[in-house]
Design an enzyme around this catalytic site. Structure first.
Site, PDB file in Angstrom:
ATOM      1  CB  CYS A 130      -0.899   0.025   1.231  1.00  0.00           C
ATOM      2  SG  CYS A 130      -1.778  -1.523   1.523  1.00  0.00           S
ATOM      3  CD  GLU A 133      -1.180   8.511   1.328  1.00  0.00           C
ATOM      4  OE1 GLU A 133      -1.467   9.732   1.341  1.00  0.00           O
ATOM      5  OE2 GLU A 133      -0.459   7.971   2.170  1.00  0.00           O
ATOM      6  N   GLY A 137      -0.612   9.725  -6.239  1.00  0.00           N
ATOM      7  CA  GLY A 137      -0.494   8.611  -7.183  1.00  0.00           C
ATOM      8  C   GLY A 137       0.902   8.656  -7.772  1.00  0.00           C
ATOM      9  CB  SER A 138       2.221  10.241 -10.868  1.00  0.00           C
ATOM     10  OG  SER A 138       1.381   9.526 -11.735  1.00  0.00           O
ATOM     11  N   GLY A 367     -16.283  -8.366 -35.635  1.00  0.00           N
ATOM     12  CA  GLY A 367     -17.384  -8.337 -34.661  1.00  0.00           C
ATOM     13  C   GLY A 367     -17.148  -9.311 -33.519  1.00  0.00           C
ATOM     14  CD  GLU A 390       4.471  -2.215  -9.908  1.00  0.00           C
ATOM     15  OE1 GLU A 390       5.686  -2.071 -10.099  1.00  0.00           O
ATOM     16  OE2 GLU A 390       4.003  -2.613  -8.844  1.00  0.00           O
ATOM     17  CB  SER A 393       3.013   5.294 -20.566  1.00  0.00           C
ATOM     18  OG  SER A 393       2.719   3.935 -20.759  1.00  0.00           O
TER      19      SER A 393
HETATM   20  C1  LIG Z   1      -5.854  -1.871 -10.768  1.00  0.00           C
HETATM   21  C2  LIG Z   1      -4.835  -1.088 -10.013  1.00  0.00           C
HETATM   22  C3  LIG Z   1      -4.000  -1.728  -9.110  1.00  0.00           C
HETATM   23  C4  LIG Z   1      -3.062  -0.994  -8.384  1.00  0.00           C
HETATM   24  N1  LIG Z   1      -2.299  -1.631  -7.431  1.00  0.00           N
HETATM   25  C5  LIG Z   1      -1.553  -0.873  -6.582  1.00  0.00           C
HETATM   26  C6  LIG Z   1      -0.934  -1.458  -5.437  1.00  0.00           C
HETATM   27  O1  LIG Z   1      -1.022  -2.672  -5.218  1.00  0.00           O
HETATM   28  N2  LIG Z   1      -0.270  -0.656  -4.573  1.00  0.00           N
HETATM   29  C7  LIG Z   1      -0.158   0.681  -4.780  1.00  0.00           C
HETATM   30  O2  LIG Z   1       0.466   1.364  -3.957  1.00  0.00           O
HETATM   31  N3  LIG Z   1      -0.706   1.280  -5.874  1.00  0.00           N
HETATM   32  C8  LIG Z   1      -1.413   0.535  -6.764  1.00  0.00           C
HETATM   33  N4  LIG Z   1      -2.018   1.132  -7.849  1.00  0.00           N
HETATM   34  C9  LIG Z   1      -1.880   2.572  -8.035  1.00  0.00           C
HETATM   35  C10 LIG Z   1      -1.155   2.973  -9.307  1.00  0.00           C
HETATM   36  O3  LIG Z   1       0.225   2.720  -9.169  1.00  0.00           O
HETATM   37  C11 LIG Z   1      -1.515   4.433  -9.592  1.00  0.00           C
HETATM   38  O4  LIG Z   1      -2.827   4.444 -10.100  1.00  0.00           O
HETATM   39  C12 LIG Z   1      -0.552   5.083 -10.548  1.00  0.00           C
HETATM   40  O5  LIG Z   1       0.676   5.296  -9.932  1.00  0.00           O
HETATM   41  C13 LIG Z   1      -1.073   6.423 -11.074  1.00  0.00           C
HETATM   42  O6  LIG Z   1      -1.497   7.255 -10.032  1.00  0.00           O
HETATM   43  P1  LIG Z   1      -2.927   7.984 -10.146  1.00  0.00           P
HETATM   44  O7  LIG Z   1      -3.929   6.939 -10.476  1.00  0.00           O
HETATM   45  O8  LIG Z   1      -3.136   8.781  -8.927  1.00  0.00           O
HETATM   46  O9  LIG Z   1      -2.819   8.927 -11.421  1.00  0.00           O
HETATM   47  P2  LIG Z   1      -2.214  10.417 -11.442  1.00  0.00           P
HETATM   48  O10 LIG Z   1      -0.888  10.439 -10.809  1.00  0.00           O
HETATM   49  O11 LIG Z   1      -3.245  11.358 -10.937  1.00  0.00           O
HETATM   50  O12 LIG Z   1      -2.020  10.638 -13.000  1.00  0.00           O
HETATM   51  C14 LIG Z   1      -3.086  11.066 -13.880  1.00  0.00           C
HETATM   52  C15 LIG Z   1      -2.493  11.288 -15.267  1.00  0.00           C
HETATM   53  O13 LIG Z   1      -1.537  12.365 -15.215  1.00  0.00           O
HETATM   54  C16 LIG Z   1      -0.290  11.926 -15.716  1.00  0.00           C
HETATM   55  N5  LIG Z   1       0.789  12.601 -15.010  1.00  0.00           N
HETATM   56  C17 LIG Z   1       0.958  12.755 -13.649  1.00  0.00           C
HETATM   57  N6  LIG Z   1       2.083  13.427 -13.389  1.00  0.00           N
HETATM   58  C18 LIG Z   1       2.662  13.709 -14.576  1.00  0.00           C
HETATM   59  C19 LIG Z   1       3.854  14.376 -14.978  1.00  0.00           C
HETATM   60  N7  LIG Z   1       4.710  14.876 -14.077  1.00  0.00           N
HETATM   61  N8  LIG Z   1       4.141  14.488 -16.300  1.00  0.00           N
HETATM   62  C20 LIG Z   1       3.292  13.965 -17.221  1.00  0.00           C
HETATM   63  N9  LIG Z   1       2.154  13.321 -16.924  1.00  0.00           N
HETATM   64  C21 LIG Z   1       1.845  13.175 -15.612  1.00  0.00           C
HETATM   65  C22 LIG Z   1      -0.277  10.427 -15.482  1.00  0.00           C
HETATM   66  O14 LIG Z   1       0.659   9.771 -16.328  1.00  0.00           O
HETATM   67  C23 LIG Z   1      -1.709  10.064 -15.783  1.00  0.00           C
HETATM   68  O15 LIG Z   1      -1.897   9.955 -17.172  1.00  0.00           O
HETATM   69  C24 LIG Z   1      -2.941   0.400  -8.601  1.00  0.00           C
HETATM   70  C25 LIG Z   1      -3.767   1.038  -9.535  1.00  0.00           C
HETATM   71  C26 LIG Z   1      -4.720   0.322 -10.220  1.00  0.00           C
HETATM   72  C27 LIG Z   1      -5.649   1.067 -11.156  1.00  0.00           C
END
Ligand SMILES: Cc1cc2nc3c(=O)[nH]c(=O)nc-3n(C[C@H](O)[C@H](O)[C@H](O)COP(=O)(O)OP(=O)(O)OC[C@H]3O[C@@H](n4cnc5c(N)ncnc54)[C@H](O)[C@@H]3O)c2cc1C
Length: 410
Positions: A130, A133, A137-138, A367, A390, A393
């Site tokens: 975990c 949050e 995210g990123s 289809g 993880e 892209s």
């Molecule tokens: C099915 C699933 C399983 C997961 N499992 C886990 C897990 O086991 N443990 C865990 O900790 N997390 C887990 N995650 C979380 C996952 O790693 C995050 O969803 C991911 O890191 C993206 O964060 P976010 O969803 O908040 O997107 P955001 O960070 O809000 O990003 C939104 C968009 O903005 C883009 N973006 C953000 N910052 C920049 C930048 N600086 N430059 C260019 N583009 C940018 C992103 O690429 C994306 O397209 C999981 C997610 C999913 C959907």
């Protein structure tokens, strides 16, 4: 083999293991794939089957993890995810939490907690990692979950909300990344074990997803969760030393220091790339067979360059993705640093390949490709996560661009 020899062949042991995993993927995972995708539930019976034959066990993953060629995990992932991504993620999701402990824990912590993550064939368990949050995210530095040390009791008190946790809430062990020094941003984080049955940890919302629906994804709420001091991965002394060093470096102008969650992701990126290769290969094979069978205008559709060239491109991309994954896996095992972000390259290219190739496969099936009678629409839904989790892209590109340029690209 001499020093100058170069080979991309798997050795006999690896070939045997690959055949064994492939058999399980073909005979047990594939036939169950559509059902668990529809049910959107953790496929416990399949995990139990995998545990019975030793395919869901610490021993097996440790053996593959420490394969000196580095290809053990890559090969395992590709075969399992060729079977079905949702079920395979339910089988290997525990591995992310295990890697979190392997990357940051002491030998004693590894020995105590990692076996418990898998349980036994009669009492199968899963684990969760975990980090993410709602507002982090990123941007891991925006993390808010706080860990405060209660010196009198030698306990850590965790408070916060984690989201997107694979196996979150259904795991017996949660590895939680939390802020121990808010002034240090992502360098002020540490990882904690939350042992089975710890009061204060609960599952929040379980997400209904586009793909990998057999894999459980949920919020994890931490309310005054107290864990013993021994649950801080790496131990207090090492943490205090690391924080002191980071504060000192910050004063001197800020040298880059790796944080705990990043260490986990770095080690797991090629493995995640290998999962994407497995999905792409599965969809490609379905499309190839279909194109040979389906007759339109009096000839199989593969006799049209428009279809055959697409299949040629699909196969080329898949092989290129696998080579990037194998290179990064080999480098990691050989102890070579990812000086050009080779781990990120492999995950970026394989993830994008899975998304593109599964879309092409749907198109080739016409289809039928759009229906749940055929598996490619599921594979396409599953593939879509590989450009998101993880590290998206975009974040992989950021890591690669920063690494190869040395510039602080934003
Ligand atoms: C099915 C699933 C399983 C997961 N499992 C886990 C897990 O086991 N443990 C865990 O900790 N997390 C887990 N995650 C979380 C996952 O790693 C995050 O969803 C991911 O890191 C993206 O964060 P976010 O969803 O908040 O997107 P955001 O960070 O809000 O990003 C939104 C968009 O903005 C883009 N973006 C953000 N910052 C920049 C930048 N600086 N430059 C260019 N583009 C940018 C992103 O690429 C994306 O397209 C999981 C997610 C999913 C959907």
């Amino acid at each position: 083999m001499g020093d100058s020899a170069f080979a991309l062949d798997l050795n006999d042991d690896q070939k045997e293991i690959r055949e064994w995993i492939h058999g399980f993927a073909a005979d047990v995972i594939r036939p169950a794939a559509a059902e668990w995708d529809e049910r959107e539930e953790t496929p416990w019976p399949v995990i139990q089957e995998a545990a019975k034959i030793g395919l869901y066990s610490l021993d097996f993953y440790a053996q593959q993890f420490f394969d000196p060629t580095g290809l053990g995990i890559a090969m395992t992932m590709e075969e399992l995810f060729w079977g079905d991504a949702g079920i395979a993620l339910s089988i290997v999701g525990t591995g992310l939490a295990a890697v979190g402990v392997l990357a940051n824990g002491t030998e004693e912590q590894i020995g105590t907690w990692v076996p418990q993550m898998y349980g036994t064939p009669d009492d199968v368990q899963v684990a969760a990692f975990c980090s993410s949050e709602p507002d982090a995210g990123s941007d891991v530095s925006a993390m808010r979950t706080r860990a405060v040390y209660d010196e009198a009791k030698d306990e850590w008190v965790l408070n916060g909300t984690k989201t997107w946790a694979t196996n979150g809430g259904i795991a017996n062990i949660h590895v939680v990344v939390a802020v121990v020094d808010p002034e240090l941003g992502s360098k002020g984080h540490a990882s904690f074990i939350v042992p089975p049955g710890t009061p204060g940890l609960s599952q929040g919302q379980k997400f209904k997803k586009h793909g990998i629906r057999a894999s459980h994804t949920a919020e994890v709420v931490l309310e005054d969760v107290r864990v013993p001091g021994s649950c801080l991965l790496g131990g207090k002394e090492k943490l205090d030393e690391r924080l002191a060093r980071t504060r000192e470096r910050a004063k001197q102008g800020g040298e880059r220091v790796k944080n705990a969650a990043m260490a986990t992701f770095e080690a797991s990126r090629p493995a995640v790339g290998a999962q994407a290769v497995g999905i792409a290969r599965a969809a490609y094979e379905v499309a190839l067979d279909y194109a040979k069978d389906r007759v339109q205008f009096g000839r199989p559709i593969i006799d049209n360059q428009g279809i055959a060239f697409q299949l040629a491109d699909m196969r080329t991309r898949i092989d290129a993705a696998r080579l990037l994954v194998w290179r990064a896996s080999w480098m990691a095992a050989a102890g070579r640093p990812f000086e050009s972000a080779e781990g990120s390259m492999s995950k970026l290219y394989a993830g994008e390949t899975a998304k593109t190739v599964t879309a092409q496969a749907m198109q080739i099936l016409g289809g039928n490709g759009y229906t749940r009678e055929y598996p490619v629409e599921r594979m396409h839904r599953d593939a879509a996560i590989y450009t998101i989790f993880e590290g998206t892209s975009e974040i992989q590109r950021l890591v690669i661009a920063r690494t190869v340029s040395g510039s602080p690209i934003r």
